[in-house]
Design a protein around this motif. Structure first.
Motif, PDB file in Angstrom:
ATOM      1  N   ASP B 190       4.591  53.095  23.280  1.00  0.00           N
ATOM      2  CA  ASP B 190       5.127  51.785  23.639  1.00  0.00           C
ATOM      3  C   ASP B 190       4.717  51.387  25.050  1.00  0.00           C
ATOM      4  O   ASP B 190       4.338  50.243  25.297  1.00  0.00           O
ATOM      5  N   ARG B 194       2.601  48.163  26.162  1.00  0.00           N
ATOM      6  CA  ARG B 194       3.074  47.171  27.120  1.00  0.00           C
ATOM      7  C   ARG B 194       2.040  46.934  28.212  1.00  0.00           C
ATOM      8  O   ARG B 194       1.922  45.835  28.745  1.00  0.00           O
ATOM      9  N   PHE B 195       1.317  47.995  28.544  1.00  0.00           N
ATOM     10  CA  PHE B 195       0.312  47.908  29.598  1.00  0.00           C
ATOM     11  C   PHE B 195      -0.911  47.128  29.118  1.00  0.00           C
ATOM     12  O   PHE B 195      -1.452  46.286  29.823  1.00  0.00           O
ATOM     13  N   LEU B 196      -1.343  47.396  27.892  1.00  0.00           N
ATOM     14  CA  LEU B 196      -2.638  46.873  27.441  1.00  0.00           C
ATOM     15  C   LEU B 196      -2.555  45.623  26.574  1.00  0.00           C
ATOM     16  O   LEU B 196      -3.518  44.867  26.511  1.00  0.00           O
ATOM     17  N   ARG B 198      -0.997  42.017  24.741  1.00  0.00           N
ATOM     18  CA  ARG B 198      -0.106  40.868  24.855  1.00  0.00           C
ATOM     19  C   ARG B 198      -0.026  40.199  23.486  1.00  0.00           C
ATOM     20  O   ARG B 198      -0.855  40.468  22.612  1.00  0.00           O
ATOM     21  N   HIS B 220       5.430  44.261  19.643  1.00  0.00           N
ATOM     22  CA  HIS B 220       4.475  43.715  20.607  1.00  0.00           C
ATOM     23  C   HIS B 220       3.812  42.447  20.094  1.00  0.00           C
ATOM     24  O   HIS B 220       2.907  41.930  20.734  1.00  0.00           O
ATOM     25  N   HIS B 338      -0.339  52.803  37.119  1.00  0.00           N
ATOM     26  CA  HIS B 338       0.308  51.563  36.665  1.00  0.00           C
ATOM     27  C   HIS B 338       1.381  51.842  35.611  1.00  0.00           C
ATOM     28  O   HIS B 338       2.413  51.176  35.570  1.00  0.00           O
ATOM     29  N   VAL B 340       3.243  54.434  35.459  1.00  0.00           N
ATOM     30  CA  VAL B 340       4.422  54.940  36.169  1.00  0.00           C
ATOM     31  C   VAL B 340       5.266  53.766  36.690  1.00  0.00           C
ATOM     32  O   VAL B 340       6.483  53.740  36.510  1.00  0.00           O
ATOM     33  N   ASP B 341       4.623  52.778  37.308  1.00  0.00           N
ATOM     34  CA  ASP B 341       5.343  51.564  37.738  1.00  0.00           C
ATOM     35  C   ASP B 341       6.092  50.934  36.566  1.00  0.00           C
ATOM     36  O   ASP B 341       7.243  50.527  36.683  1.00  0.00           O
ATOM     37  N   LEU B 342       5.398  50.840  35.440  1.00  0.00           N
ATOM     38  CA  LEU B 342       5.981  50.189  34.269  1.00  0.00           C
ATOM     39  C   LEU B 342       7.179  50.988  33.749  1.00  0.00           C
ATOM     40  O   LEU B 342       8.186  50.419  33.325  1.00  0.00           O
TER      41      LEU B 342
END
Lengths: 476, 476
Positions: B190, B194-196, B198, B220, B338, B340-342
């Motif tokens: 997941d 979310r990162f890749l 849209r 998604h 990135h 990790v931020d998410l």
């Protein structure tokens, strides 16, 4: 070589305009990878340029790799044109220190030597250690299915029933089909956002608010609007005005012991706020994570509203354990049903049954209430002591909160909190400068202090030096 | 009263066209709540209709409540126009039984009396119970910070180091900054999505594939395209063709012991697949959740690719505990940063330190390897026995897998697997009918059996009756 120098004259400018418009749509995700671009004729009409200008713009964008021509069927956005969702780059990073990730990553990844008056949790030795160890020992003897199997999709029934009893103490009436467990309080908020929001939706938060609300809403590509906080909750006149002008889909707040200010929602504010929300069909997430720190219960939106448009979320990270991850959502039964599907799809199964068992064991044991009673008394003394020490440095609490471990303070002489935090970090002290909490970036000379993390004399030495070294700021 | 009967003549049809176009944009989320609609002049030009037609369409849509006029500034999508994300309603529900949530919710929420040959996990008494109890007892004596504090954002270093050693056994080279822990394997997938991705992006999955990939991709709002599975991995010719025609952003697969078929990726297929992926800049998620069930290691895409475009994910839910939730992601170091931020933004902090500690303790103890050796042998015998019993009922395995606990089988006489599953559920037996795994809905007479969940004689009685009661289907 920029577009301006490359393209001369009026036609060149127009070509650049069309290129910018397409780039903005891709960057803003209005056009995704693989999407077909408008036809040349229609874009020419929309932008009031000649078709040949659009042709030139598309050809240039294709040469750049942003779009691709497909024979006989027009132009499409390239598969890799839209960048991955790098949260730290979604907004301009004028100042690394005011990024909402700054405090979380500095304090979560700090080693034991680092002092963290900027962090949002209690030191380990303030937590109910004995009760936790008892619960873990009991877990070692639990049924093997509890240790190995997936749990039910809404989470352990025993803990859900317990939470319903606790909600009733806040005058929030909920049935067992109105409550589900989640992996954490933040995951609860995230799940609701996934359910209700889509990119570009407007979300209202308090200004200042918990910095991770801002980070979370970036992940949802929401438009964030702030409403000023007063000591009795959000500024209601502002709130009503924003509802009319910005039409937010959602409002996220803490009613009891607001983070970072310590404000407490008054009954009158709660009533006006809910009346305005009803008029604009606004949904509200009430994050009650600090509720157990209150000396006596204050009004909750969820209690007035009866879980109609208010969604109550909570967790045990602040009072029991942040290592054993568990949160919950209480909401309309039909919404819970959909949220359960969404949690199954995105994390398979409910939250960890092992985690729910540990939390339930600690909550059931009488020692938890006793622990919280002692903790509240200890925090009352500590807030008073730390406030006095801060005042001696010219740092003034915006209000003295009724409970909890935060003091939201104004620095003396318009000192720049970001500069103070940067100086302190050089000496291994993590502070929480005001603007990480502020959507409007209007909290430059505010700082949030965690009174429970300020017992080390070294912390005070570092703070004194950091205050001296930081420049003042003029104006707001 | 539909638009067709309400509006007469050519202008009426055109008004209806404009209304449909706007409705489609709102439903497809190209226009979100609060978004401004195109100006009357520009939409008239784009759709080649008169401005008065657009005015009439906008007025009618405003009367329906979908859009709102704002004085002097045009029309906007109403705040509540776009419905919440109810996953079970995103696609038409022609048949409740083939919904990808059917198996998960039936089997996760089943009480102890229900038999679950359709579920995706081992019975509790096949899991490493003694090792788990030892790990929990050790946890009760752990440092208090481990029991109470948030962990580091990438998860416990000890477990990450251990996983890097285990990845090396699959010939996947990773450094410690290329690996992060997550709340579960599904949460890992997941997070990458979310990162890749849209909304509207195309994602390629195997047909058949793990049903929750379909549920997750619905969350998604991805466009899902299937590639047929062969015994040696995806059909590469199809794969290459789809890459050209559909331009997917992502491919999600299991290389070792594919779910549900048990297929194993061959080295030649892996090489061709990665070559095609490179040509189209495709990212691949390789979910290795069943890897430890293999008798000897088969090729991994992550090993050939070196974690450039392949993202490896995994968890311990199938071999160690599904109650102690923990998964991981191995990927490019800059992507991990990135991600990790998410994860901080959406679940605050990394995965549960308590969970990571239990997993690490079990993995380090020598008993885990011994347990897995015995488990593999037991499963080899059980697969053989169950296959024989199924064959006696005319149910034929599509292939005999090299390991694991699934048999993907074709029912006799073109029996409808959904009807069989429905009949079995009446007698408290949860089966997994083929079409919950199939994007193309072409697995009507297939069924996935979990051989470890089929020891009860009652299960076989119910299966026999369900097979007799179900109608056959003609054609595919």
């Amino acid at each position: 070589m920029g577009a301006d120098t490359r393209m001369k004259g009026r036609n060149g400018t127009r070509t650049a305009d069309v290129m910018s418009a397409v780039r903005a749509k891709v960057a803003g995700r209005a056009l995704g990878a693989g999407d077909r671009l408008p036809s040349i004729r229609s874009l020419a009409a929309t932008m009031d340029v000649s078709p040949s200008t659009v042709v030139e713009a598309y050809d240039r964008l294709a040469a750049e790799g942003l779009i691709r021509a497909r024979r006989g069927s027009g132009f499409y956005v390239s598969p890799m044109a839209a960048p991955p969702l790098a949260l730290a780059e979604v907004e301009p990073r004028r100042d690394r220190e005011v990024d909402p990730f700054w405090v979380s990553r500095q304090s979560l990844d700090a080693d034991a030597a680092v002092l963290k008056p900027g962090c949002g949790w209690l030191p380990a030795d303030w937590m109910p250690e004995a009760g936790l160890r008892r619960a873990v020992r009991a877990l070692a003897r639990a049924d093997e299915r509890l240790l190995t199997d997936y749990g039910s999709t809404r989470g352990a029934l025993a803990l859900r029933r317990l939470l319903i009893t606790r909600l009733a103490e806040d005058a929030v009436e909920a049935s067992v089909d109105q409550l589900m467990l989640t992996g954490s309080g933040t995951q609860a908020t995230d799940l609701v956002c996934r359910f209700l929001l889509r990119p570009g939706d407007t979300v209202l938060v308090d200004d200042p608010c918990y910095f991770n609300f801002r980070a979370l809403l970036r992940a949802h590509q929401a438009r964030i609007v702030g409403v000023p906080t007063t000591p009795s909750g959000p500024d209601v006149a502002h709130f009503e005005q924003i509802l009319g002008s910005e039409r937010p889909r959602l409002y996220i707040t803490n009613s009891a012991l607001h983070n970072p200010t310590g404000a407490t929602l008054s009954l009158a504010t709660a009533h006006r706020l809910l009346t305005a929300a009803a008029g604009h069909d606004l949904t509200i997430i009430e994050d009650d994570i600090f509720g157990d720190f209150e000396p006596e219960r204050s009004p909750r939106l969820a209690a007035l509203d009866g879980l109609t448009r208010v969604i109550r979320i909570g967790s045990f990270s602040k009072t029991l354990s942040a290592s054993v991850r568990c949160g919950y959502i209480a909401a309309r039964a039909d919404w819970i049903e959909h949220l359960v599907d969404l949690q199954v799809a995105t994390s398979f199964g409910g939250p960890s049954p092992v985690a729910a068992e540990i939390i339930a064991k600690v909550l059931i044991g009488g020692s938890y209430r006793k622990h919280m009673d002692e903790l509240r008394q200890r925090l009352t003394r500590t807030r008073r002591d730390v406030a006095r020490k801060l005042q001696a440095l010219g740092i003034e609490p915006w209000l003295m909160p009724r409970g909890g471990f935060f003091l939201w303070c104004r620095l003396a002489d318009g000192l720049d909190a970001t500069a103070v935090a940067r100086a302190a970090l050089e000496e291994d002290v993590v502070l929480a400068p005001g603007n990480v909490f502020s959507v409007s970036q209007s909290a430059s000379h505010f700082m949030r202090f965690n009174v429970a993390q300020m017992s080390e004399p070294r912390m005070w030495d570092v703070l004194r030096r950091a205050l001296k070294s930081a420049p003042g700021i003029t104006g707001s």
